[in-house]
Design a protein around this motif. Structure first.
Motif: not given
Length: 321
Positions: A184-190, A300-302, A308-310
């Motif tokens: 689960i990576n809504p904002n992935p750091y590859f 907190v933003g992360l 949100r799991n968008r």
């Protein structure tokens, strides 16, 4: 004889070339032709698909890709409904690949196509990942200094290994992609994800050629944003550092207060505190507090993004799937 016949009739392996695009009308066709000519000349025994993901380009990029896709069914296109940033879009495309291995190639061809042959050779020898390590590029001196500092910082902060010069160019086996689909990576750091997965890795050095068309779409803000994402995604060390700094500053302030108190008691009439030490101390402590609050805000933003799991992106259309 039967086993030999089965071996000869086995389907050829399929390679997915993934190319993210955003306003690349000047060079997107050159990228397609370079990949096509490379496989035809160097790797005719392999099947391949060229998957483009367009991050809501404002120029003619999508129309050019659609014309190419009409003539070549190996070209697949994902068009995003809006710009989802330079991280989410290519990561989503990797997850949508169907090949036995996937290789990201930049639309500006600053990831040299000829390196793919070495990637595949190492992959066929048993490696699950082959990482391209950039050893030479043309960029301002200040940016190179910043990169060197950033990689050194990450190596100190993160418990997982970071590979200097790895920007995402490489070969990743289908089982690696399968693992990535389960994360689960809504904002992935590859880069962190590749390090965390593990598996057997090989490394190939390459020199980054000059960009032939246009200029990079990544702004200074994008680079800083990606750097901050790397720090907060890979390590909780900054939070621990905040605790240590806060404790250290409180000790300093406590002893400074005691010293001023003793001096005032000993030299009541002659010792004048003045406003300068108070103002300097107030601004110093306020700066530390603001910095710490900002750092907490990044974490907190992360967490908020995860809550949100968008989806990584919202697709507008698909072609040739």
């Amino acid at each position: 004889m039967q086993s030999e016949t089965l071996k000869n009739s086995a389907a050829p392996k399929k390679i997915t070339i993934m190319t993210p695009a955003f306003n690349e009308e000047a060079g997107i066709e050159d990228c397609y032709l370079a990949v096509k000519e490379f496989f035809s000349a160097e790797l005719p025994e392999y099947e391949y698909e060229h998957l483009f993901i367009d991050n809501c380009s404002q120029d003619n990029t999508v129309n050019i890709l659609k014309k190419i896709a009409q003539q070549d069914k190996r070209v697949k296109i994902i068009v995003n409904s809006r710009n989802f940033g330079p991280n989410n879009s290519p990561y989503h495309a990797i997850l949508e690949s169907s090949g036995d291995a996937v290789i990201p190639v930049l639309a500006d061809l600053q990831t040299p196509v000829l390196t793919i042959k070495k990637f595949i050779e190492l992959w066929e020898s048993g490696y699950d990942m082959v990482l391209g390590i950039r050893v030479k590029m043309s960029e301002p001196a200040w940016l190179q200094i910043f990169r060197n500092f950033y990689y050194k910082l990450m190596s100190k902060l993160s418990p997982i290994e970071h590979y200097y010069g790895f920007i995402g160019f490489g070969l990743f086996d289908a089982k690696t992609v399968k693992v990535m689909r389960g994360l689960i990576n809504p904002n992935p750091y590859f880069r962190r994800i590749i390090s965390e997965i593990g598996f057997e890795k090989a490394f190939v050095e390459y020199e980054q050629p000059l960009r032939k068309h246009g200029k990079s779409r990544l702004s200074l803000y994008d680079l800083i944003d990606y750097a901050i994402l790397g720090v907060v995604s890979c390590s909780t060390a900054p939070l621990r550092a905040m605790t240590i700094i806060g404790f250290g500053v409180s000790i300093i302030c406590f002893f400074a207060g005691l010293i001023y108190l003793f001096l005032k008691l000993l030299y009541w009439d002659s010792f004048r505190l003045g406003s300068a030490p108070l103002i300097i101390g107030m601004f110093f402590i306020a700066a530390i507090q603001i910095f710490c609050l900002g750092l907490i805000g990044e974490y907190v933003g992360l967490i908020f993004d995860h809550a949100r799991n968008r989806p990584l992106v919202i697709e507008k259309e698909r072609i040739n799937f």
